[in-house]
Design a protein around this motif. Structure first.
Motif, PDB file in Angstrom:
ATOM      1  N   GLU A 273       0.707  -1.020   0.055  1.00 19.98           N
ATOM      2  CA  GLU A 273      -0.007  -0.086  -0.163  1.00 19.98           C
ATOM      3  C   GLU A 273       0.949   1.332   0.056  1.00 19.98           C
ATOM      4  OE1 GLU A 273      -3.314  -0.027  -0.370  1.00 19.98           O
ATOM      5  OE2 GLU A 273      -3.222  -2.224  -0.346  1.00 19.98           O
ATOM      6  N   LYS A 274       0.689   2.130  -0.921  1.00 19.39           N
ATOM      7  CA  LYS A 274       1.337   3.729  -0.886  1.00 19.39           C
ATOM      8  C   LYS A 274       0.428   4.712  -0.914  1.00 19.39           C
ATOM      9  CE  LYS A 274       4.809   1.118  -3.744  1.00 19.39           C
ATOM     10  NZ  LYS A 274       5.879   1.269  -2.611  1.00 19.39           N
ATOM     11  N   GLN A 275       0.826   5.855  -0.988  1.00 22.00           N
ATOM     12  CA  GLN A 275       0.129   7.199  -1.070  1.00 22.00           C
ATOM     13  C   GLN A 275       0.820   7.812  -2.360  1.00 22.00           C
ATOM     14  OE1 GLN A 275      -2.254   8.413   0.779  1.00 22.00           O
ATOM     15  NE2 GLN A 275      -2.412   6.614   1.917  1.00 22.00           N
ATOM     16  N   MET A 276      -0.172   8.340  -3.131  1.00 22.42           N
ATOM     17  CA  MET A 276       0.135   9.042  -4.199  1.00 22.42           C
ATOM     18  C   MET A 276      -0.245  10.479  -4.200  1.00 22.42           C
ATOM     19  SD  MET A 276      -0.469   8.326  -8.472  1.00 22.42           S
ATOM     20  CE  MET A 276      -2.260   8.634  -8.186  1.00 22.42           C
ATOM     21  N   LEU A 277       0.833  11.352  -4.230  1.00 23.20           N
ATOM     22  CA  LEU A 277       0.585  12.856  -4.224  1.00 23.20           C
ATOM     23  C   LEU A 277       0.078  13.375  -5.433  1.00 23.20           C
ATOM     24  CD1 LEU A 277       3.554  13.937  -1.827  1.00 23.20           C
ATOM     25  CD2 LEU A 277       0.954  13.326  -1.370  1.00 23.20           C
ATOM     26  N   ILE A 278      -0.871  14.363  -5.539  1.00 25.28           N
ATOM     27  CA  ILE A 278      -1.319  15.134  -7.047  1.00 25.28           C
ATOM     28  C   ILE A 278      -1.126  16.440  -6.819  1.00 25.28           C
ATOM     29  CG2 ILE A 278      -3.138  15.182  -8.695  1.00 25.28           C
ATOM     30  CD1 ILE A 278      -4.191  12.548  -7.943  1.00 25.28           C
ATOM     31  N   CYS A 279      -0.396  17.335  -7.589  1.00 22.00           N
ATOM     32  CA  CYS A 279      -0.237  18.705  -7.251  1.00 22.00           C
ATOM     33  C   CYS A 279      -0.343  19.258  -8.547  1.00 22.00           C
ATOM     34  CB  CYS A 279       0.884  18.990  -6.639  1.00 22.00           C
ATOM     35  SG  CYS A 279       1.176  20.633  -5.940  1.00 22.00           S
ATOM     36  N   ALA A 280      -1.248  20.267  -8.713  1.00 22.54           N
ATOM     37  CA  ALA A 280      -1.267  21.164 -10.288  1.00 22.54           C
ATOM     38  C   ALA A 280      -0.525  22.199  -9.959  1.00 22.54           C
ATOM     39  CB  ALA A 280      -2.729  21.435 -10.374  1.00 22.54           C
ATOM     40  N   VAL A 281       0.515  22.681 -10.872  1.00 22.70           N
ATOM     41  CA  VAL A 281       1.339  24.125 -10.801  1.00 22.70           C
ATOM     42  C   VAL A 281       1.421  24.679 -11.911  1.00 22.70           C
ATOM     43  CG1 VAL A 281       2.603  23.045  -8.729  1.00 22.70           C
ATOM     44  CG2 VAL A 281       3.229  22.599 -11.008  1.00 22.70           C
ATOM     45  N   SER A 282       1.785  25.710 -11.996  1.00 26.88           N
ATOM     46  CA  SER A 282       2.038  26.435 -13.256  1.00 26.88           C
ATOM     47  C   SER A 282       3.430  25.999 -13.965  1.00 26.88           C
ATOM     48  CB  SER A 282       2.185  28.093 -13.015  1.00 26.88           C
ATOM     49  OG  SER A 282       3.586  28.185 -12.268  1.00 26.88           O
ATOM     50  N   LYS A 283       3.618  26.137 -15.057  1.00 24.41           N
ATOM     51  CA  LYS A 283       4.731  25.905 -15.810  1.00 24.41           C
ATOM     52  C   LYS A 283       6.175  26.015 -15.291  1.00 24.41           C
ATOM     53  CE  LYS A 283       3.220  27.330 -19.850  1.00 24.41           C
ATOM     54  NZ  LYS A 283       3.238  28.082 -21.576  1.00 24.41           N
ATOM     55  N   LYS A 284       6.059  27.251 -14.712  1.00 24.21           N
ATOM     56  CA  LYS A 284       7.404  27.785 -14.358  1.00 24.21           C
ATOM     57  C   LYS A 284       7.559  27.267 -12.750  1.00 24.21           C
ATOM     58  CE  LYS A 284       5.415  32.054 -12.693  1.00 24.21           C
ATOM     59  NZ  LYS A 284       5.524  33.661 -12.694  1.00 24.21           N
ATOM     60  N   GLU A 285       6.687  26.647 -12.121  1.00 27.86           N
ATOM     61  CA  GLU A 285       6.656  26.015 -10.972  1.00 27.86           C
ATOM     62  C   GLU A 285       7.149  24.544 -10.906  1.00 27.86           C
ATOM     63  OE1 GLU A 285       3.525  28.539  -7.844  1.00 27.86           O
ATOM     64  OE2 GLU A 285       2.784  27.157  -9.340  1.00 27.86           O
ATOM     65  N   ILE A 286       6.995  23.743 -12.066  1.00 33.31           N
ATOM     66  CA  ILE A 286       7.513  22.541 -12.266  1.00 33.31           C
ATOM     67  C   ILE A 286       8.654  22.088 -11.631  1.00 33.31           C
ATOM     68  CG2 ILE A 286       7.897  22.361 -14.639  1.00 33.31           C
ATOM     69  CD1 ILE A 286       5.880  19.833 -12.339  1.00 33.31           C
ATOM     70  N   THR A 287       9.693  22.995 -12.113  1.00 34.85           N
ATOM     71  CA  THR A 287      11.030  22.517 -11.672  1.00 34.85           C
ATOM     72  C   THR A 287      11.156  22.710 -10.165  1.00 34.85           C
ATOM     73  OG1 THR A 287      11.621  24.981 -12.113  1.00 34.85           O
ATOM     74  CG2 THR A 287      12.191  23.499 -13.818  1.00 34.85           C
ATOM     75  N   THR A 288      10.727  23.615  -9.452  1.00 36.75           N
ATOM     76  CA  THR A 288      10.718  23.775  -8.099  1.00 36.75           C
ATOM     77  C   THR A 288       9.957  22.589  -7.454  1.00 36.75           C
ATOM     78  OG1 THR A 288      10.178  26.220  -8.217  1.00 36.75           O
ATOM     79  CG2 THR A 288       9.894  25.183  -6.134  1.00 36.75           C
ATOM     80  N   ILE A 289       8.896  22.093  -7.881  1.00 37.09           N
ATOM     81  CA  ILE A 289       8.512  20.770  -7.148  1.00 37.09           C
ATOM     82  C   ILE A 289       9.193  19.507  -7.454  1.00 37.09           C
ATOM     83  CG2 ILE A 289       6.980  20.043  -9.204  1.00 37.09           C
ATOM     84  CD1 ILE A 289       4.657  19.498  -7.085  1.00 37.09           C
ATOM     85  N   MET A 290       9.916  19.567  -8.539  1.00 36.24           N
ATOM     86  CA  MET A 290      10.907  18.484  -8.907  1.00 36.24           C
ATOM     87  C   MET A 290      11.950  18.550  -7.829  1.00 36.24           C
ATOM     88  SD  MET A 290      10.707  18.718 -12.927  1.00 36.24           S
ATOM     89  CE  MET A 290      11.987  16.981 -13.094  1.00 36.24           C
ATOM     90  N   ASP A 291      12.555  19.861  -7.565  1.00 34.13           N
ATOM     91  CA  ASP A 291      13.466  19.897  -6.436  1.00 34.13           C
ATOM     92  C   ASP A 291      13.225  19.422  -5.335  1.00 34.13           C
ATOM     93  OD1 ASP A 291      15.269  20.977  -8.494  1.00 34.13           O
ATOM     94  OD2 ASP A 291      14.900  23.027  -8.154  1.00 34.13           O
ATOM     95  N   ILE A 292      11.936  19.758  -5.011  1.00 33.27           N
ATOM     96  CA  ILE A 292      11.526  19.212  -3.488  1.00 33.27           C
ATOM     97  C   ILE A 292      11.374  17.905  -3.493  1.00 33.27           C
ATOM     98  CG2 ILE A 292       9.428  19.484  -2.103  1.00 33.27           C
ATOM     99  CD1 ILE A 292       8.971  22.300  -2.837  1.00 33.27           C
ATOM    100  N   VAL A 293      10.815  17.339  -4.502  1.00 31.64           N
ATOM    101  CA  VAL A 293      10.887  15.805  -4.347  1.00 31.64           C
ATOM    102  C   VAL A 293      12.089  15.089  -4.422  1.00 31.64           C
ATOM    103  CG1 VAL A 293      10.105  13.879  -5.759  1.00 31.64           C
ATOM    104  CG2 VAL A 293       8.278  15.679  -5.653  1.00 31.64           C
ATOM    105  N   SER A 294      13.124  15.424  -5.005  1.00 33.98           N
ATOM    106  CA  SER A 294      14.267  15.170  -5.108  1.00 33.98           C
ATOM    107  C   SER A 294      15.242  15.195  -4.000  1.00 33.98           C
ATOM    108  CB  SER A 294      15.242  15.777  -6.235  1.00 33.98           C
ATOM    109  OG  SER A 294      16.527  15.539  -6.294  1.00 33.98           O
ATOM    110  N   LYS A 295      14.968  16.471  -3.090  1.00 32.29           N
ATOM    111  CA  LYS A 295      15.422  16.524  -1.896  1.00 32.29           C
ATOM    112  C   LYS A 295      14.976  15.706  -0.695  1.00 32.29           C
ATOM    113  CE  LYS A 295      17.107  21.439  -3.037  1.00 32.29           C
ATOM    114  NZ  LYS A 295      16.766  22.854  -2.621  1.00 32.29           N
ATOM    115  N   ASN A 296      13.818  15.368  -0.732  1.00 32.34           N
ATOM    116  CA  ASN A 296      13.180  14.695   0.213  1.00 32.34           C
ATOM    117  C   ASN A 296      13.185  13.234   0.056  1.00 32.34           C
ATOM    118  OD1 ASN A 296      11.136  16.394   2.453  1.00 32.34           O
ATOM    119  ND2 ASN A 296      11.245  17.630   0.601  1.00 32.34           N
ATOM    120  N   ASP A 297      13.481  12.963  -1.133  1.00 35.51           N
ATOM    121  CA  ASP A 297      13.531  11.569  -1.612  1.00 35.51           C
ATOM    122  C   ASP A 297      13.902  11.011  -2.941  1.00 35.51           C
ATOM    123  OD1 ASP A 297      13.264   8.673  -1.725  1.00 35.51           O
ATOM    124  OD2 ASP A 297      10.972   8.702  -1.821  1.00 35.51           O
TER     125      ASP A 297
END
Length: 285
Positions: free
Chosen positions: A238-262
């Motif tokens: 069993e897992k949890q899947m996160l869904i998040c809608a962001v603007s085009k310029k924000e997608i790199t920020t969310i990728m950095d957050i995911v990479s740093k945390n896991d």
């Protein structure tokens, strides 16, 4: 109900750009790209020997649309029809006030590219406020009432195709081939305007560190995150899947957050053609 001020400004800007595309590029090149304006260009060319300069485009556009509106009053919604009538009248005014100047001097490619560019942006702006400049859009809705086994889009395509064929008969096949290029550019520019106003990115993240990832996104980016239960079919875990809608310029920020945390997190990024709600495009009342 009154038309909103912002919608009015956008419609006026849109029809002005369309007028530039037609009066400065399409009309001087006798380039028929479909629609009522295409019919107007054909009529103007055929009547030049009868009336000096031929019947003006603005007059034909307004004349034909008056009859179309009378026939579509009960078919189209009141709000859409009100905006369409306003945009159509303003479009005729734009065709009247914008001088007819040949900006391409017989160069069909320049006429197709720049005419399609201005017309596409103009149409995109008009459509973005749930309006239309009448013409084949309205005629397609009327015909659809009697031929329901065809879609409105299919009917409009046939009508515009017949107009383009009429242009080929009146002005020759060479300019018609360039008109096809113009239609393609117009549609691409229109799509770019419509999609660009609502375009966003959607991120799907599967990670053991979903709590910290979600918390960082919400605190640092001020974006909402939704967690959905998921199950890995290989591990049966069993897992949890996160869904998040962001603007085009924000997608790199969310990728950095995911990479740093896991660094081992599984992430999918896809395009979202429309995102409506808080933080994005507001719902229209």
């Amino acid at each position: 109900m009154r038309i909103k001020a912002n919608d009015t400004i956008i419609m006026i800007l849109g029809v002005l750009l369309m007028g530039i595309g037609i009066n400065l590029f399409f009309d001087p090149a006798n380039m028929v790209t479909g629609g009522v304006t295409g019919i107007a260009i054909i009529i103007k060319g055929l009547t030049k020997g009868i009336i000096r300069g031929g019947i003006p485009l603005w007059f034909t556009n307004l004349f034909i649309n008056v009859f179309l509106f009378l026939g579509s009053y009960r078919i189209l919604g009141r709000e859409f029809l009100k905006k369409t009538i306003f945009a159509t009248v303003m479009f005729s005014v734009a065709l009247y006030i914008i001088p007819e100047i040949d900006m391409t001097h017989g160069d069909y490619l320049l006429a197709a590219v720049f005419g399609g560019f201005f017309s596409g942006i103009g149409l995109g702006l008009v459509f973005s406020v749930s309006s239309s400049t009448g013409g084949t859009d309205v005629l397609g809705a009327i015909v659809h009432r009697y031929l329901r086994h065809y879609t409105v889009a299919q009917i409009i395509m046939v009508i515009d195709g017949l107009v383009v064929i009429g242009g080929a008969i009146a002005y020759g096949i060479e300019v018609t081939l360039y008109a096809v290029i113009a239609v393609y550019i117009t549609s691409k520019m229109m799509d770019a305007i419509l999609e660009g106003l609502k375009f966003a990115k959607l991120a799907f993240v599967i990670s053991e560190q979903y709590d910290s990832i979600a918390e960082t996104i919400m605190s640092e980016m001020r974006r909402g995150v939704t967690a959905l239960p998921a199950r890995g079919m290989y591990s049966n875990a069993e897992k949890q899947m996160l869904i998040c809608a962001v603007s085009k310029k924000e997608i790199t920020t969310i990728m950095d957050i995911v990479s740093k945390n896991d660094p081992k997190a599984f992430m999918i990024v896809t395009d979202a053609r429309e995102v409506l709600g808080e933080g994005f495009i507001e719902y229209r009342q």
